[in-house]
Design an enzyme around this catalytic site. Structure first.
Site, PDB file in Angstrom:
ATOM      1  N   GLY A 161     102.310  53.139  80.312  1.00  0.00           N
ATOM      2  CA  GLY A 161     102.205  52.024  79.386  1.00  0.00           C
ATOM      3  C   GLY A 161     103.197  52.152  78.248  1.00  0.00           C
ATOM      4  CG  HIS A 162     105.470  48.906  76.511  1.00  0.00           C
ATOM      5  ND1 HIS A 162     106.779  49.298  76.611  1.00  0.00           N
ATOM      6  CD2 HIS A 162     105.382  47.739  77.194  1.00  0.00           C
ATOM      7  CE1 HIS A 162     107.465  48.419  77.323  1.00  0.00           C
ATOM      8  NE2 HIS A 162     106.633  47.459  77.692  1.00  0.00           N
ATOM      9  N   GLY A 163     102.294  51.805  75.006  1.00  0.00           N
ATOM     10  CA  GLY A 163     101.631  52.454  73.880  1.00  0.00           C
ATOM     11  C   GLY A 163     101.625  51.545  72.670  1.00  0.00           C
TER      12      GLY A 163
ATOM     13  NE  ARG B 255     104.379  52.003  69.793  1.00  0.00           N
ATOM     14  CZ  ARG B 255     104.385  50.815  69.200  1.00  0.00           C
ATOM     15  NH1 ARG B 255     105.365  50.490  68.391  1.00  0.00           N
ATOM     16  NH2 ARG B 255     103.439  49.932  69.449  1.00  0.00           N
TER      17      ARG B 255
END
Length: 309
Positions: free
Chosen positions: A186-188, A217
């Site tokens: 995931g991006h975070g 992130r």
């Protein structure tokens, strides 16, 4: 590069699946003679995404935009890009790429009075809150938009997390063999929205003990996932984006040739690495979650319930 044969690149299948999953909530909007539709004819749906400089990622967003427009022909359906660089790249390619603020400011001139803003975020976070703030600033202005409602991200409840884990389990590549691990990336996000990822991991583990997750992130980070992968005994790891689209930055960070990419680090630890190169917007079963949230947002517009923003 391993490019698996996923079923999720077929837009027609996405339309058929979405129609089945969301039929009760959508029925009121596909019949122009329905009084509820008559009250929403001056309505726009604005899909909001970070955007991407990659043609393939932008095409993924356009596919979903076309699906939504096909599902709601009476409404204007638009796509907003929140990233300046993504807008610039799209404009250079001849697209009329605009920010959410620009679109909301322009819509009253098109006789639109009601707007559903549907972010294509996976989890709620700082970018989602920015979308809510922009939308609230344009809602109820004299001579402007009467009401702006913001739809929920893909995972906005425990039920959503359990549902998505099941979708991901059923969407694995045919080429995945027994004993091969999967690392969802995931991006975070910053803030409380980051708590969604551990919750999702719980349901992923229930689907398959070789399902792991990490974000680019913040937490949960790659190092923690790597430690779990080492304990799993698996020698092969699939990298699967847990994001709407896999843009250039995500691709470089996940499977780029540089030494710091997740793929390079996994291979350095002795793992064989395979890659799924598409985000969730190319998976019709996952996209059905955003369609469900769109249906719920339109119900809020129709019923004229107070805007939660």
């Amino acid at each position: 590069m391993n490019i698996p044969r996923f079923y999720f690149a077929v837009p027609l299948l996405a339309l058929l699946l979405a129609a089945q999953l969301c039929r009760p909530a959508l029925a009121a909007y596909t019949d122009r003679s329905d009084p509820a539709v008559a009250g929403l004819l001056n309505t726009a749906i604005v899909l909001t995404a970070f955007g991407s400089s990659l043609d393939e990622a932008r095409e993924s967003l356009r596919i979903l935009e076309n699906i939504v427009q096909s599902k709601y022909p009476p409404f204007k359906v638009l796509l907003a890009h929140t990233a300046v660089d993504a807008r610039r790249q799209s404009q250079q390619g001849g697209e009329n790429a605009r920010s959410l603020s620009q679109i909301l400011a322009d819509l009253p001139g098109d006789d639109v009075t009601l707007v559903l803003v549907q972010p294509l975020h996976v989890v709620p976070g700082d970018e989602y809150e920015d979308v809510r703030a922009i939308s609230a600033s344009q809602s109820g202005l004299p001579g402007g938009l009467k009401k702006v409602v913001v739809g929920a991200p893909l995972i906005s409840s425990v039920e959503d997390a359990e549902w998505l884990a099941g979708v991901l389990a059923r969407s694995m590549p045919e080429e995945r063999k027994p004993g091969e691990a999967v690392l969802f990336a995931g991006h975070g996000v910053r803030g409380a929205g980051g708590l969604v990822y551990p919750g999702l991991q719980y349901y992923l583990s229930r689907q398959d003990p070789l399902f792991f997750s990490a974000v680019l992130r913040d937490k949960p980070d790659f190092e923690a996932a790597l430690a779990d992968l080492k304990k799993s005994g698996s020698k092969t790891v699939w990298l699967v984006p847990l994001m709407a689209v896999a843009g250039e930055q995500a691709r470089n960070a996940l499977w780029g040739p540089q030494a710091g990419s997740w793929r390079s680090r996994l291979e350095k630890e002795g793992f064989s690495c395979k890659v799924v190169e598409h985000g969730l917007t190319r998976n019709p079963a996952a996209s059905a979650g955003w369609l469900r949230h769109i249906a719920q947002g339109l119900l809020e517009l129709r019923n004229e319930r107070p805007n939660s923003d």
